[in-house]
Each structure stands twice: as C-alpha cells, then as structure tokens.
Design a protein around this motif. Structure first.
Motif: not given
Length: 316
Positions: A183-184, A187-188, A192-193, A196
């Motif tokens: 998941h980390d 990010r970006g 993915i926004a 989450h």
C-alpha cells in the motif's frame, strides 16, 4: 478440403505451455516455415495476436477456461516484447496463480534496463519500475507478487482488488504487514487515490473471490457477517465450516454458502451439498448463492436481511 498440415509435436508442446501461443522464431526453430504459418492463418486454424505471435487454438477465446484466458494475456505480452521481457501487473498475478482477477486481462510486460518498448495490438508495454523485483514462474520472468499488486491494484475495481488481496493473504503469499508495505509503495501511482480504502477491507479468511464479493455486498448494505469460516457441529459431531455467518436471537446460526463453479470441482460442490444438509439438520439455516447471485449487487445482502428479520421476528 485442403491438405492437412502436419506440425511438429514439439511445437504443440511449446504452444500448450504458452496458453496456445507460439512465435515466428519458435516456428522457425522447429522447421515451420512462413508459408506454412500463412496457410494456417488462412485456414482459420491459427490466428494472429500481434506481429510475430500466433494463437494455435482455434476455439473462440470467450469459450476458453478463465485461467487459460488470463495466462494467454500474460504470454501474449511476454512473447510480443521478447525473451528479456518481464510480465507485470495483473498478468503477473495470473502466472502466480492468484484468484479474483478479471477474466479479460490487458497483456502487460516491461523491459529491464530502462529500455523502452511500444504498445501495440492491445498489448501494453510498461516502463520497468525502479527497484522492481522479479522471479521465474512456469519458465518466464514475472514481477514478484508484491510488485504485481503495486501495479495492478490502482487499475482494478473494488471487488476484484479486495478479492485478489484476500487470496494473496489466504494463501500465505505475503503477510498483512507486507501488504501494508505494498500500500505504501503504491501511494502516488495513477489511480490509487480512489483505492486506498480497499486495503482496509481485506480479510485473509476469505477462501474464494465470490466469498469476498458476498462479504463486501453485506457490509455495504448494513448486514455485515458476524463471523467468517463459521465452525458448526454436524449430525455426526464433526465440526464443519460455513463461509459467512450471522447469529439469530435464539442462538442459532444463519450461514451463507457461496458456490463457485470456477473455484470448485463438481465433486467439491457435491461434497459441499452433503455437508450443508448435515449442518442444516442440526443447528443452522443455510442459504446457497451461486455466481450470478453474488455478482448482482444487493442480492446476497437482501436475502440475508430478509432471513434474519423473518427468523428474529418471533424473538422480540
């Protein structure tokens, strides 16, 4: 009728291992000329996937087994980009044997070393992610499960993404902490926004994608299951398990059993039916849902709600 074209048995073996696909180079190595390839294409025995890649299976793609269709997408990408390419994203997950993926996958692969390739004929040539780790599965190089998830989840719908991650944890392909790292790392990335929240809905107890979908449907509609993989003692005293469970006010259980043709053999479905009869006879009400019902939003949750209301109405 034209003369039947005999092909080397080695070619059939290679094609079978590649979900029915073969390349011009592989044909050449086995003595199959461009003229013979052209005749096979003209006759409809083979079809062209992209430049230099052919499908030796004449059956319509939509009638093939879902796993074979997914593997075909992976091999299409691999063979189109060449021997150094690495299969990535959802296609890599398919090669790893992960459940819950869409049946129709976009073929995706990447070239290491910063080399560029160009997408064509529906095959997506991705950039090779910095730091991506790869492994060999079934004779081809693919992104490791963690990196394949990083690439695939931002491009998937909720039910499919959660089902895929459920199965990864259920099979022990990674731990919950490792999934948090995925998941980390995601990010970006584009897409993915809005995804989450999917990571917080994953449950390693789910044993099939339809179970995951049914669970989410019930959460969405206000009847979340009290327990997954419900232990229930049957007529002979053996402890069985139900897929999703709710408690009635009188202490009995409501169990939802999710019957999946893709993930169960006929023998397994028959055994499940016998097991469910034994459970019902002792202490539980069992509801059965097949794939079509699970795939229709609100079907499972509405039936569960109606059953809970009916059975609980006498205990208020």
């Amino acid at each position: 009728m034209g003369r039947r074209i005999e092909l080397p048995s080695d070619l059939a073996i290679i094609a079978q291992a590649q979900a029915g696909l073969i390349t011009t180079a592989q044909c050449s190595e086995l003595g199959v000329s461009l003229t013979r390839i052209a005749r096979l294409l003209d006759s409809g025995a083979w079809s062209r996937v992209t430049r230099g890649v052919y499908d030796t299976d004449s059956t319509p793609i939509v009638t093939r087994h879902p796993d074979r269709r997914r593997r075909r997408a992976a091999f299409a990408a691999k063979l189109a980009l060449g021997p150094d390419s690495v299969v990535v994203g959802a296609c890599a997950l398919a090669i790893h044997g992960v459940w819950g993926l869409p049946i129709a996958l976009e073929p995706q692969a990447a070239l290491p070393g910063g080399r560029r390739a160009y997408s064509r004929d529906g095959i997506h040539a991705r950039m090779f992610d910095a730091g991506m780790t790869v492994t060999e599965v079934d004779g081809i190089m693919v992104a490791t499960v963690d990196w394949a998830l990083v690439q695939a989840v931002p491009e998937m719908g909720r039910y499919q993404a959660v089902a895929v991650m459920d199965h990864v944890l259920n099979r022990g392909l990674m731990t919950r902490d490792e999934l948090d790292e995925v998941h980390d790392r995601a990010r970006g990335r584009r897409g993915i926004a809005t995804r989450h929240g999917f990571f917080g809905e994953v449950d390693a107890r789910a044993e099939s994608p339809p179970e995951s979908e049914a669970r989410l449907d019930c959460f969405d509609n206000g009847v979340p299951p009290d327990v997954l993989q419900v232990p229930v003692r049957d007529l002979s005293g053996v402890v069985r398990r139900g897929d999703l469970g709710w408690k009635f006010k009188d202490g009995r259980l409501l169990i939802a059993e999710i019957d999946s043709d893709e993930h169960h053999t006929m023998a397994q479905l028959a055994a499940d039916a016998e097991r469910h009869n034994d459970i019902t006879a002792v202490s539980a009400v069992v509801l059965h849902f097949r794939k079509q019902a699970v795939s229709t939003p609100g079907t499972v949750s509405s039936k569960v709600r109606a059953t809970l209301d009916t059975y609980n109405s006498g205990f208020r």
